[in-house]
Design a protein around this motif. Structure first.
Motif, mmCIF file in Angstrom:
data_model
loop_
_atom_site.group_PDB
_atom_site.id
_atom_site.type_symbol
_atom_site.label_atom_id
_atom_site.label_comp_id
_atom_site.label_asym_id
_atom_site.label_seq_id
_atom_site.Cartn_x
_atom_site.Cartn_y
_atom_site.Cartn_z
ATOM 1 N N GLY A 12 46.771 19.976 13.399
ATOM 2 C CA GLY A 12 46.504 20.021 14.831
ATOM 3 C C GLY A 12 45.290 19.206 15.235
ATOM 4 O O GLY A 12 45.388 18.314 16.089
ATOM 5 N N PRO A 13 44.093 19.475 14.659
ATOM 6 C CA PRO A 13 42.913 18.685 15.024
ATOM 7 C C PRO A 13 43.044 17.200 14.682
ATOM 8 O O PRO A 13 42.613 16.347 15.468
ATOM 9 C CB PRO A 13 41.793 19.344 14.207
ATOM 10 N N VAL A 14 43.622 16.885 13.528
ATOM 11 C CA VAL A 14 43.805 15.477 13.181
ATOM 12 C C VAL A 14 44.725 14.807 14.202
ATOM 13 O O VAL A 14 44.458 13.699 14.683
ATOM 14 C CB VAL A 14 44.375 15.328 11.753
ATOM 15 N N GLY A 15 45.808 15.484 14.550
ATOM 16 C CA GLY A 15 46.722 14.942 15.551
ATOM 17 C C GLY A 15 46.055 14.755 16.903
ATOM 18 O O GLY A 15 46.302 13.769 17.596
ATOM 19 N N LEU A 16 45.182 15.694 17.280
ATOM 20 C CA LEU A 16 44.485 15.589 18.558
ATOM 21 C C LEU A 16 43.576 14.363 18.590
ATOM 22 O O LEU A 16 43.546 13.616 19.578
ATOM 23 C CB LEU A 16 43.667 16.858 18.808
ATOM 24 N N VAL A 17 42.852 14.141 17.512
ATOM 25 C CA VAL A 17 41.949 12.984 17.450
ATOM 26 C C VAL A 17 42.748 11.686 17.487
ATOM 27 O O VAL A 17 42.405 10.744 18.225
ATOM 28 C CB VAL A 17 41.069 13.053 16.181
ATOM 29 N N LEU A 18 43.820 11.631 16.704
ATOM 30 C CA LEU A 18 44.653 10.426 16.714
ATOM 31 C C LEU A 18 45.270 10.196 18.092
ATOM 32 O O LEU A 18 45.399 9.051 18.547
ATOM 33 C CB LEU A 18 45.752 10.550 15.659
#
Length: 454
Positions: free
Chosen positions: A305-311
């Protein structure tokens, strides 16, 4: 008035200009690039978590992409050459087939690893082998799409046209990370995005086959294998009202095999390589940086989730550059390249000190905004440096340069980052500075690149 009208009828008609690509066809081209971009960034969203769950060191996760990137560098020019002789549509289809097969097999290999059927190392090796299908065959699509657009677009409009195509990648990098956490399903787990995007790729391939007209030449190409099938002397079965004429200001250059570092291309290839390595290192590091600075290493399943949000934040910034800034400011290749790399350098420095989700997302967005200007600028510069009949080769070189950046740069960036944050980010900032200094002196002015008569 009658005399004026009579005088006008005696005047020679204006020189023929390349016709615009229809909205339906541009939508199909957009969908090809969008699907592959969304699938790849969805994969990047979950790979740090998958690697952690498999207990594989970060650097080996990054190196798993290297063989695919090397194949991309080797194969992209070959597919681009073939697209000149066999048609762009056929090569787009080959690229989509490579993407579909790669995503399905990569997902299967990692799923078996997460189930414990395969060991972590065996699963990663199987993933690397399956990923090579994308490097070997998926590399056929982007050069074909770029050449299709470039061969049908006037010089003065080519930066914006190619920026629109590049923005399909940008939109895909928004959609991929946004959807990836939703695709982590009960049965397939973290490999859900692989399977679902393989199915989406199949739908895109079907639409391409049914809706994009065939542009395969009716007869075997004669003479140089690099003659574009869209020139007036080709035997293409494209309708006559869609055959673009050469811009009058393009030099009459005898067709020959383009080399990366021949004088016309050398400055653009150089900045493409340097800036591409910087971009690849940022992409390699960002997922692991999020897990480390948010303390998610012990719970990798929560990292998607957080990685996807940053990307996704980075992808939105890229779209802002390509859909907003480039057309709004009417940026030429040189201006987009140099301003973009300067903004990217500022974002990289900020990323080096960001320590919470908000600041990481903002820093990555700034870096992505700059790279969103840089990449279309260098792509358009490469296209404008050669004649229309050489667009297939130019697009192959562009794809190869992009692929070359991912052979070892992501793994090098992750390795340096593992030793010291500032070793990794310091090298990225140095590469951006090198692009700015070299490009300022070497890149041709926009007024000379984009001039068009008629």
């Amino acid at each position: 008035m009658a005399e004026a009208d009579a005088d006008n009828t005696l005047k020679s008609p204006p020189p023929s200009r390349p016709k615009s690509i229809s909205r339906e066809r541009m939508t199909l081209l957009f969908a090809v690039m969008l699907t592959t971009a969304a699938g790849n960034t969805a994969m990047q969203s979950v790979m740090p978590s998958i690697g952690t769950a498999l207990e594989i060191d970060d650097v080996w996760i990054s190196l798993a992409y290297s063989w695919s990137a090397l194949l991309w560098v080797i194969c992209a020019p070959l597919w681009a050459e073939r697209s000149d002789r066999r048609g762009r549509k056929a090569m787009m289809a080959v690229g989509l087939i490579g993407f579909i097969a790669s995503m399905a097999l990569c997902g299967l290999a990692l799923w078996l690893g997460l189930l414990g059927v395969l060991g972590g190392t065996a699963a990663l090796v199987a993933f690397a082998i399956a990923r090579s299908l994308y490097g070997g065959f998926g590399s056929a699509a982007p050069p074909a799409v770029q050449a299709y657009v470039a061969s049908r677009t006037p010089r003065a409009e080519r930066t914006q046209a190619l920026s629109l195509i590049a923005s399909s990648f940008g939109l895909g990098t928004v959609i991929g990370p946004a959807l990836a956490p939703l695709m982590v399903l009960p049965f397939v787990g973290l490999t859900g995005p692989f399977i679902i995007f393989a199915l989406i790729g199949l739908l895109t391939l079907t639409a391409l086959r049914l809706r994009l007209p065939n542009d395969e030449p009716q007869f075997e190409a004669r003479g140089s294998t690099y003659d574009a099938p869209y020139t007036s002397g080709s035997t293409s079965n494209v309708r006559s009202d869609e055959v673009p004429q050469e811009d009058e200001d393009e030099e009459d250059v005898d067709p020959h095999r383009l080399r990366w570092f021949e004088p016309r291309l050398r400055p653009w290839v150089t900045v493409g390589l340097l800036g591409g390595h910087a971009q690849a290192m940022v992409l390699g590091i960002i997922g692991f940086l999020v897990l480390d600075r948010l303390g998610l290493r012990a719970t990798p399943a929560l990292g998607a989730g957080p990685v996807g949000l940053v990307l996704m934040c980075g992808a939105i910034a890229t779209l802002l550059a390509q859909w907003g800034l480039i057309p709004r400011l009417d940026l030429g290749p040189r201006a987009a390249t140099l301003s973009g790399i300067a903004v990217a350098a500022a974002g990289v420095v900020y990323l080096g000190v960001a320590d919470d989700l908000h600041s990481i997302a903002l820093a990555y967005a700034i870096a992505s905004l700059g790279l969103g200007l840089f990449r279309p600028g260098s792509t358009a510069g490469t296209s404008l440096a050669v004649t229309r009949s050489e667009q297939g080769q130019a697009s192959g070189i562009t794809a190869s340069v992009a692929g070359a950046s991912f052979i070892y740069a992501p793994a090098l960036g992750v390795w340096l980052y593992g030793h010291s944050d500032w070793l990794g980010f310091g090298l990225i900032a140095a590469l951006c500075s090198a692009v700015l200094i070299y490009g300022w002196n070497a890149l041709q002015k926009d007024s000379a690149l984009t001039r068009s008569t008629g």
